[in-house]
Design an enzyme around this catalytic site. Structure first.
Site, PDB file in Angstrom:
ATOM      1  N   GLY A  15       0.836  -1.208   0.000  1.00  0.00           N
ATOM      2  CA  GLY A  15       0.000   0.000   0.000  1.00  0.00           C
ATOM      3  C   GLY A  15       0.865   1.250   0.000  1.00  0.00           C
ATOM      4  O   GLY A  15       1.822   1.344   0.762  1.00  0.00           O
ATOM      5  N   ARG A  76       1.118  -5.196  -5.261  1.00  0.00           N
ATOM      6  CA  ARG A  76       1.257  -6.360  -4.382  1.00  0.00           C
ATOM      7  C   ARG A  76       1.450  -7.547  -5.327  1.00  0.00           C
ATOM      8  O   ARG A  76       0.492  -7.991  -5.968  1.00  0.00           O
ATOM      9  CB  ARG A  76      -0.001  -6.527  -3.521  1.00  0.00           C
ATOM     10  CG  ARG A  76      -0.330  -5.314  -2.635  1.00  0.00           C
ATOM     11  CD  ARG A  76      -1.437  -5.657  -1.653  1.00  0.00           C
ATOM     12  NE  ARG A  76      -2.139  -4.486  -1.126  1.00  0.00           N
ATOM     13  CZ  ARG A  76      -1.763  -3.788  -0.051  1.00  0.00           C
ATOM     14  NH1 ARG A  76      -0.690  -4.114   0.612  1.00  0.00           N
ATOM     15  NH2 ARG A  76      -2.483  -2.762   0.369  1.00  0.00           N
ATOM     16  N   ASP A 107       5.097  -4.749   6.155  1.00  0.00           N
ATOM     17  CA  ASP A 107       5.627  -6.065   6.549  1.00  0.00           C
ATOM     18  C   ASP A 107       5.573  -7.112   5.437  1.00  0.00           C
ATOM     19  O   ASP A 107       6.475  -7.952   5.339  1.00  0.00           O
ATOM     20  CB  ASP A 107       5.001  -6.567   7.854  1.00  0.00           C
ATOM     21  CG  ASP A 107       3.490  -6.660   7.795  1.00  0.00           C
ATOM     22  OD1 ASP A 107       2.913  -6.271   6.767  1.00  0.00           O
ATOM     23  OD2 ASP A 107       2.899  -7.130   8.779  1.00  0.00           O
ATOM     24  N   THR A 130       4.240   2.836   5.477  1.00  0.00           N
ATOM     25  CA  THR A 130       2.843   2.394   5.548  1.00  0.00           C
ATOM     26  C   THR A 130       2.099   3.321   6.492  1.00  0.00           C
ATOM     27  O   THR A 130       2.663   3.759   7.497  1.00  0.00           O
ATOM     28  CB  THR A 130       2.707   0.935   6.065  1.00  0.00           C
ATOM     29  OG1 THR A 130       1.348   0.715   6.470  1.00  0.00           O
ATOM     30  CG2 THR A 130       3.596   0.642   7.256  1.00  0.00           C
ATOM     31  N   ASP A 132      -0.187   2.425   8.391  1.00  0.00           N
ATOM     32  CA  ASP A 132      -0.715   1.668   9.539  1.00  0.00           C
ATOM     33  C   ASP A 132       0.138   1.753  10.805  1.00  0.00           C
ATOM     34  O   ASP A 132      -0.356   1.488  11.900  1.00  0.00           O
ATOM     35  CB  ASP A 132      -0.854   0.181   9.167  1.00  0.00           C
ATOM     36  CG  ASP A 132      -1.771  -0.038   7.977  1.00  0.00           C
ATOM     37  OD1 ASP A 132      -2.628   0.828   7.726  1.00  0.00           O
ATOM     38  OD2 ASP A 132      -1.625  -1.072   7.301  1.00  0.00           O
ATOM     39  N   ASP A 134       2.309  -0.260  11.854  1.00  0.00           N
ATOM     40  CA  ASP A 134       2.233  -1.558  12.524  1.00  0.00           C
ATOM     41  C   ASP A 134       3.544  -2.338  12.475  1.00  0.00           C
ATOM     42  O   ASP A 134       3.551  -3.559  12.552  1.00  0.00           O
ATOM     43  CB  ASP A 134       1.100  -2.401  11.895  1.00  0.00           C
ATOM     44  CG  ASP A 134       1.281  -2.576  10.389  1.00  0.00           C
ATOM     45  OD1 ASP A 134       2.149  -1.897   9.791  1.00  0.00           O
ATOM     46  OD2 ASP A 134       0.546  -3.385   9.800  1.00  0.00           O
ATOM     47  N   ARG A 176      -5.438  -1.792   9.075  1.00  0.00           N
ATOM     48  CA  ARG A 176      -5.364  -3.254   8.943  1.00  0.00           C
ATOM     49  C   ARG A 176      -5.625  -3.903  10.296  1.00  0.00           C
ATOM     50  O   ARG A 176      -6.688  -3.686  10.864  1.00  0.00           O
ATOM     51  CB  ARG A 176      -4.008  -3.679   8.378  1.00  0.00           C
ATOM     52  CG  ARG A 176      -4.072  -4.993   7.641  1.00  0.00           C
ATOM     53  CD  ARG A 176      -2.719  -5.342   7.052  1.00  0.00           C
ATOM     54  NE  ARG A 176      -2.427  -4.613   5.854  1.00  0.00           N
ATOM     55  CZ  ARG A 176      -2.848  -4.976   4.641  1.00  0.00           C
ATOM     56  NH1 ARG A 176      -3.543  -6.063   4.490  1.00  0.00           N
ATOM     57  NH2 ARG A 176      -2.542  -4.270   3.594  1.00  0.00           N
TER      58      ARG A 176
HETATM   59  O1  F6P Z   1      -1.578  -1.186   4.644  1.00  0.00           O
HETATM   60  C1  F6P Z   1      -2.166  -0.002   4.239  1.00  0.00           C
HETATM   61  C2  F6P Z   1      -3.647  -0.192   4.008  1.00  0.00           C
HETATM   62  O2  F6P Z   1      -4.190   1.033   3.570  1.00  0.00           O
HETATM   63  C3  F6P Z   1      -4.442  -0.765   5.190  1.00  0.00           C
HETATM   64  O3  F6P Z   1      -4.725   0.221   6.159  1.00  0.00           O
HETATM   65  C4  F6P Z   1      -5.656  -1.317   4.490  1.00  0.00           C
HETATM   66  O4  F6P Z   1      -6.199  -2.367   5.254  1.00  0.00           O
HETATM   67  C5  F6P Z   1      -5.085  -1.832   3.200  1.00  0.00           C
HETATM   68  O5  F6P Z   1      -3.853  -1.148   2.984  1.00  0.00           O
HETATM   69  C6  F6P Z   1      -5.979  -1.619   1.999  1.00  0.00           C
HETATM   70  O6  F6P Z   1      -5.353  -2.222   0.910  1.00  0.00           O
HETATM   71  P1  F6P Z   1      -5.805  -2.007  -0.603  1.00  0.00           P
HETATM   72  O7  F6P Z   1      -5.449  -0.604  -1.004  1.00  0.00           O
HETATM   73  O8  F6P Z   1      -5.029  -3.023  -1.344  1.00  0.00           O
HETATM   74  O9  F6P Z   1      -7.280  -2.219  -0.631  1.00  0.00           O
END
Ligand code: F6P
Length: 328
Positions: A15, A76, A107, A130, A132, A134, A176
């Protein structure tokens, strides 16, 4: 410093987060400073597998320090989960005479980087990017501070309309499996309750708390819900449950979604990214590998990627107490 490294590649993965561009700029210019060639890998590990690699110089990263998103684009990559994909990636690095890799991501990206390093012996350094927050081994990830400010601004706006209509709002925020964003913005935006995965408040306590707040004279309220919270209902089911059990409340839901990932990075994120980029390049020159750059107590430190991935960044319990008292 031993200066055997002549060519470093950098990629952004997972992300995106505001400040990734500032980190890229820092890596490219630090390489330039140390007379190391630098290549950008586009679209994360997928681009590495497909050979989407271009040389960058100090001028390639002009005017991006203030930009959200990532100039290198992100992805990803499922192919990178396969050994065959990673082998292709390794061959592309060799073809471009690249000696080491800097991974800006979270991560999942670090897990890929760690496996890659172990399989092919390519030095890898991670930079935590990120929203998050985390990741273990750093008090702040790049993008987290910007996301906090974006969310607080959004909730301030929601508060305006909540007050006008005497409504209760459930605001779902990202993170997340972690509650860092929810807990901090909940305090910063003056939320009535904050639901985070690390602390299951329980539906009954939530109902009690909202009942009490109504009785104490509050006519509108904000409840911040972390997307990963464990109360057992999603934010819409939660709203229905409250309306059913506390009919005095008129409830609305707002899911903030991806606006939390965009926007101009804050000064904090830009400085953090600039420091981390330089530290990553210096660490590679020092012969370090399989490590992540982090900030602890204001200082740049390294943590093994294996620890950064496995260890969870803990929420500050003190913040829960602050929130409880502030909502009296
Ligand atoms: O890891 C960053 C994040 O924005 C999280 O907070 C969220 O759960 C996820 O990515 C959303 O992912 P995507 O943009 O692939 O839907």
């Amino acid at each position: 410093m031993t200066n055997k490294i002549q060519h470093i590649a950098v990629l952004t993965s997972g992300g995106d987060a505001p400040g990734m561009n500032a980190a890229l700029r820092s890596v490219v210019r630090s390489c330039s400073f140390f007379n190391i060639q630098c290549s950008g890998v586009y679209r994360g590990y997928q681009g590495l597998i497909e050979g989407d690699i271009r040389l960058l110089d100090a001028r390639s990263v002009n005017n991006i320090i203030n930009k959200g998103g990532t100039k290198l684009k992100s992805a990803r990559s499922l192919d990178f989960h396969e050994k065959q994909g990673r082998k292709k990636a390794f061959n592309n690095l060799k073809e471009h005479n690249i000696d080491a890799l800097i991974v800006i991501g979270g991560d999942g990206s670090f897990t890929g980087g760690m496996i890659f390093e172990r399989e092919f012996g390519v030095p890898v350094i991670g930079i935590p990017g990120t929203i998050d927050n985390d990741i273990y081994g750093t008090s702040h990830t790049i993008g987290y501070d910007t996301a906090l400010n974006t969310v607080v601004e959004a909730i301030d706006k929601i508060r305006d309309t909540a007050i006008s209509h005497n409504r209760l709002f459930f605001v779902e925020v990202m993170g997340r499996d972690a509650g860092h964003i929810a807990l901090n913005v909940g305090i910063g935006a003056g939320a009535e309750e904050i639901l985070i995965p690390e602390e299951n408040l329980g539906l009954d306590r939530l109902l009690d708390s909202l009942r009490r707040s109504k009785m104490s004279g509050k006519s509108s309220s904000i409840v911040v819900v972390a997307e990963g919270d464990k109360i057992g209902k999603n934010v819409f089911e939660l709203a229905e449950h409250i309306e059913k059990n506390l009919p005095d409340y008129e409830v609305r839901v707002s899911v903030l979604g991806h606006i939390q990932r965009g926007g101009t990075p804050t000064c904090f994120d830009r400085v953090l990214a600039s420091r981390m980029g330089l530290k990553a390049v210096e660490s590679i020159q020092d012969g370090k590998s399989g490590q992540m750059v982090g900030i602890i107590n204001g200082e740049m430190i390294l943590t093994p990627l294996s620890k950064a991935i496995k260890g969870k960044s803990k929420i500050k319990r003190e913040l829960i107490r602050v929130s409880d008292i502030m909502t009296l």
